[in-house]
Scaffold this active site. Structure first.
Site, short mmCIF file in Angstrom:
data_model
loop_
_atom_site.label_atom_id
_atom_site.label_comp_id
_atom_site.label_asym_id
_atom_site.label_seq_id
_atom_site.Cartn_x
_atom_site.Cartn_y
_atom_site.Cartn_z
N ASP A 26 21.47 25.52 -28.00
CA ASP A 26 21.02 26.37 -26.91
C ASP A 26 21.80 27.68 -27.05
OD1 ASP A 26 20.60 27.69 -24.54
OD2 ASP A 26 21.40 26.12 -23.24
N LYS A 90 21.90 38.33 -26.30
CA LYS A 90 20.53 37.78 -26.27
C LYS A 90 19.54 38.74 -25.61
CE LYS A 90 18.23 33.48 -24.81
NZ LYS A 90 18.54 32.16 -24.24
N GLU A 190 12.97 26.82 -24.29
CA GLU A 190 14.02 26.19 -23.47
C GLU A 190 13.43 25.22 -22.44
OE1 GLU A 190 16.10 29.66 -22.13
OE2 GLU A 190 16.87 30.06 -24.14
N ASP A 213 15.02 27.45 -13.73
CA ASP A 213 16.25 27.70 -14.49
C ASP A 213 17.01 28.87 -13.88
OD1 ASP A 213 18.18 28.50 -16.31
OD2 ASP A 213 16.90 28.33 -18.07
#
Ligand code: AMP
Length: 620
Positions: A26, A90, A190, A213
């Protein structure tokens, strides 16, 4: 031949030695984790070194001496050396400088658009790094962590990305893996990984899953449909700047609103930063206690959970609004959702659980650690690819990528390695010269960026393309790989219908050792290949600019003064000589200068042509 990008879809499954460890990663905005499937317990486990956390902060710090630290040691430098401590990389993956420039103040470090492309770079001292390189440092750290703990080499991985990542962002993630010495067998979403961790793929019926999330800095909601073990993303929504950090800030504001010396805090960055860290601690405390009592430099920090919930209710409302939008996009109502999965550390707050339960009218899955659930799911997927899950059928796959040569002698992959066969892919290409009536199609096999390093399988020429300006013909190239491993390559010019095809047997004459060697080479040369690809692409772009400028000089000769013609001619000459030196930076600079100088004239010329065309139209 030049490429017109279109999407290709193709599933991929790996051919790997049985019992080989493949890890799940991850690669997160704030934290990253690495997990594997324990052979004894058959359960996924996130890896942590003795006494340490499974979470590795996604932070890279460059020391004065040029050494690189990743994770917790790097985090310590966020305050004392912000310009050399890179976080949130990211958010930059696959992005151009122009796209992220408005966010520059959010980052404590310098961004720019240097070298060879529009893509954003990060400046550290006098060096520039791409987001791919920085992500590779994080992946390298995770890889070596796993190797130390498991005491065996780790070479293959499944990496997760947000469901909304586009092709460029996914490719960037793949490239980062390759640069870190990992073969990325698959990139998975994800939310899909989170659903896998809860075994939601095992249910026989078609079901809809909502994955909520809430991480440190981002919020994502994804709606997935699962049928026969295949996940489909129905809708995603989110807020790239909404997460646990905002709850910390709200708590700080609450404390300061009761204090007479708030200005003292607002004027002192370091004190404020420390207070924020304290707020995070208290927030976490309140997830398991009703009341907190304490003080900080004389400031009263007493707060009840009820106060905290009241002060942050608006943040929860914002997430629920995102959920509503996603449902609307998917044409669904809350009661049509079969499962709700919680991901991200901030979902540990009781009020989040309650709000989500009330909204959907059902209890969410929250038994697994919400920080780890994505990595755990990635490890399950990795184990499937390793062929260890007996109830899942492994299909035949193609061991090496198949593609064609494009401008700059570059490999353009149509069928990636590990694609399940039979499979097909097509993509549209065009000509690079005006009036070009033939197109040479060279078919290659291999993992390297330059075709000369790959294996040539076949070549044929598509003839009788009607003469048109460069870039106008549309040639569709289709690769069809059948269950026997025979590749058919078909080229068709879409305007004229001209068509030609050949058949080849890609694996013919290759031993499995040779295939292994080709894979090993691609990993060993990842960095130089990437540099070569950038250089070749820059050179191709420069050549196109030279050709169009020369055409322009003829078309615009009445518009330009002698002096201007000389300047442009000189700039073209300089650019041409830079091409011989293979210096991507210099080529970029010269291209930019030429563009800047010539484009006002080009605009004038276009206006004139347009005006003339309109005049002609007006006269009957
Ligand atoms: P992630 O990026 O998913 O690791 O999420 C980290 C966020 O979750 C940070 O804002 C943490 O402060 C927050 N967090 C972690 N544990 C808890 C907890 N027990 N209660 C509230 N927030 C938490």
């Amino acid at each position: 031949m030049a490429r017109i990008p279109i999407d290709i879809k193709s599933g991929s499954l790996a051919s790997v030695a049985p019992n080989e460890t493949i890890v799940g990663i991850d690669l997160g905005t704030t934290h990253s984790l690495i997990a594997y499937l324990d052979a004894q317990t058959r359960k996924p486990v996130c890896l942590a070194e003795h006494g340490q956390r499974t979470l590795v902060p996604s932070i890279v710090y460059f020391t004065d001496e040029g050494a690189i630290q990743v994770g917790d040691p790097a985090r310590l430098h966020l305050i004392d050396a912000p310009e050399r401590t890179i976080y949130s990389v990211k958010r930059l993956m696959g992005k151009s400088f122009r796209e992220v420039q408005p966010l520059e103040s959010y980052f404590g470090y310098r961004l720019s658009a240097q070298e060879g492309s529009e893509l954003v770079r990060i400046r550290v001292g006098d060096r520039y790094y791409t987001p791919i390189e920085l992500s590779a440092f994080i992946l390298q750290e995770l890889k070596s962590r796993a190797e130390r703990i498991l005491n065996r080499p780790v070479r293959k991985a499944v990496i997760t990305v947000p469901a909304y990542f586009n092709d460029a962002q996914r490719q960037a993630t793949r490239d980062a893996g390759k640069l870190a010495g990992l073969e990325v067998l698959r990139i998975i979403n994800e939310p899909t990984a989170a659903a896998l961790a809860y075994g939601l793929d095992k249910n026989p019926d078609d079901e809809i899953i909502a994955v909520y999330d809430l991480g440190g800095g981002t919020f994502d909601i994804s709606l997935l449909r699962i049928s026969n073990g295949i996940f489909e993303v129905l809708a995603t929504h989110g807020d790239t700047f909404l997460g646990g950090d905002d709850f910390d800030r709200a708590l700080v504001d609450f404390w300061l609103s009761r204090s007479a010396d708030k200005q003292e805090y607002h004027n002192n960055r370091r004190l404020m930063q420390e207070l924020r860290l304290k707020a995070e601690e208290v927030k976490i405390f309140l997830s398991s206690h009703e009341h907190y009592q304490g003080s900080f430099h004389g400031l009263d920090l007493t707060v009840s959970r009820a106060d905290f919930e009241q002060e942050t209710r608006h943040l929860i409302e914002r997430t629920l609004h995102g959920v509503q939008l996603a449902l609307r996009d998917a044409g669904l109502k809350p009661n049509q959702i079969h499962h709700v999965v919680l991901v991200g550390g901030a979902t540990r707050m009781p009020m989040v659980k309650k709000a989500v339960t009330d909204f959907f009218g059902r209890l969410p899955h929250d038994q697994l650690n919400p920080d780890e659930v994505v990595a755990l799911g990635a490890a399950i997927q990795a184990d499937v690819l390793a062929g260890n899950q007996k109830d899942i059928l492994l299909l035949d796959v193609t061991p090496l990528s198949l593609g064609i040569e494009t401008l700059g002698e570059l490999m353009d992959v149509l069928i990636p390695r590990n694609s399940r066969i039979p499979t097909a892919a097509s993509r549209i290409y065009t000509t690079s010269r005006d009036g070009q009536t033939q197109l040479r199609i060279s078919v290659y096999q291999g993992e390297r960026d330059l075709v000369k390093d790959n294996r040539k399988l076949a070549e044929f020429i598509l003839k009788n393309i009607p003469p048109m300006p460069a870039g106008l013909p549309k040639v569709e190239i289709t690769f069809t790989l059948n269950a026997d491993g025979i590749l058919q390559v078909r080229a068709r010019e879409l305007r004229s219908g001209m068509e030609q095809a050949i058949e080849v047997k890609p694996q013919y004459g290759l031993t499995s050792e040779q295939i292994e060697q080709m894979l090993a080479d691609s990993l060993a040369h990842a960095r130089e290949d990437l540099a070569q690809r950038t250089l070749r692409e820059t050179i191709t772009e420069a050549q196109q600019l030279i050709t169009s400028t020369e055409k322009f000089l003829v078309a615009a000769k009445d518009l330009l003064s002698e002096q201007e013609i000389q300047t442009i001619t000189h700039m073209v000459k300089q650019l041409r000589s830079a091409l011989d030196d293979s210096d991507a930076d210099r080529i970029r600079i010269l291209m930019q200068e030429l563009n800047e100088y010539a484009s006002p004239f080009a605009e004038q010329l276009m206006n004139q042509t347009l005006k003339a065309a309109l005049e002609i139209k007006k006269t009957p």
